[in-house]
Each structure stands twice: as structure tokens, then as C-alpha cells.
Design a protein around this motif. Sequence first.
Motif, short mmCIF file in Angstrom:
data_model
loop_
_atom_site.label_atom_id
_atom_site.label_comp_id
_atom_site.label_asym_id
_atom_site.label_seq_id
_atom_site.Cartn_x
_atom_site.Cartn_y
_atom_site.Cartn_z
N ALA A 70 0.83 -1.20 0.00
CA ALA A 70 0.00 0.00 0.00
C ALA A 70 0.87 1.26 0.00
O ALA A 70 0.58 2.23 -0.71
N ASP A 74 1.18 4.22 -2.87
CA ASP A 74 1.12 5.65 -2.53
C ASP A 74 2.34 6.41 -3.06
O ASP A 74 2.21 7.50 -3.62
N GLN A 183 -2.60 -1.09 -7.98
CA GLN A 183 -3.00 -2.07 -6.97
C GLN A 183 -3.25 -3.43 -7.61
O GLN A 183 -2.82 -4.46 -7.09
#
Length: 189
Positions: A70, A74, A183
Motif C-alpha cells: 500500500a 502511494d 493495486q
Amino acid sequence: MDVARDLFAEKGYEATTTRELNKALGIADGLLYYYFPHGKQEILDTIVRQGLENRINEVAFDLSGVTTTAELVDQLLQLFRTVWDLFTREDNYQSFMITVRERMLLSDDESSWMNTVLAGIQTEIMQALRPHANLLPGSEADVPVVASIIMDILQRHLYEALLISNRRELSDATAAQMRKELQFMLFQH
């Protein structure tokens, strides 16, 4: 260079004469050839080269401190935003649009150089990803493929917005789509 970039962006390379460049610069006819012996072609090549160098030199491929997938997503999105902001800054935007519009007029050296620079960006992404291979799909040997896909995601969205939609801002919808694509790719392990 600024004057030539403005005129090439406004009128196009072919429609801009060296006489117009001289007049806009307030210099005598012919003086331009003192600084650029190969004339407009050399100016075009210089605009393309400087535009790309300026954009690339301002991007830092630093993914240190990333410990989760994650966080990696970002950081990659932040990198995308930085690149997007660079491409849409007026001087860089003009250089980019001139490069695209006049690509058939670029010298072989400039075309080859541009390919080398783009390959270098992908290599930098790959090197930044290597310490995080455990967060990526596949094995460490697949890091170059992941870097290539990341580069493709960025280029596709950037070119789609700038060239097809003539939209310079990074919309929330585009950022969300880029996040989904990253993702999807990164969470495949």
C-alpha cells in the motif's frame, strides 16, 4: 530558446521562419546562425533535448521507507503526480507538444537520445523497486517487467490526458484509475 519554443508552440515549426525568430529576439538577420549553425533544426533539437532533460532532472525515484505494498502504491502515485506536474508546467508542456507535433522532423540523434532517456527512466524505476522486490508480484527477476508496466501506466494516462483529451490537470478520476491499475498489478502475489 524561450522565444523559439513559444513561436514553435503557437505557429508550428514549419510556419515559424528564422526571420520571425530574429525579429522576436531583436537581433539582425543571420545572427541566429552564429549561435545555431544548423538553423531551426538545431533549435528544435535543443528545445526537445532541454525540455526532456528539465522534466527528468526534477524527478526523484526514491522509494526508501516503503515497507508495504500500500505504501509502494502511494509512493508511485506521488511519483506520477510529480511527473504530471512537470509535464504540465507551461515551458515543459510546450516542449512536449512541440516534440509530439514535430517528431517527424527530429534528427536521428534526437530520436535515439529520447529513446535512451526513456529507457533510463525505466531503469531508475527498476532500481528504486529492487529493494522492494518482496512487495512485487513474481520473483526478483520480474522487477524489470514490473518497472515496464509502471512506466506504461504513467505514459498512457499522461498521453491520454495531454494529447487526446487536451486536459492538463490530473483529475481525481484519473488518479483513482491509476491507483486501481497499480493495486491490481502489485497485489497479484
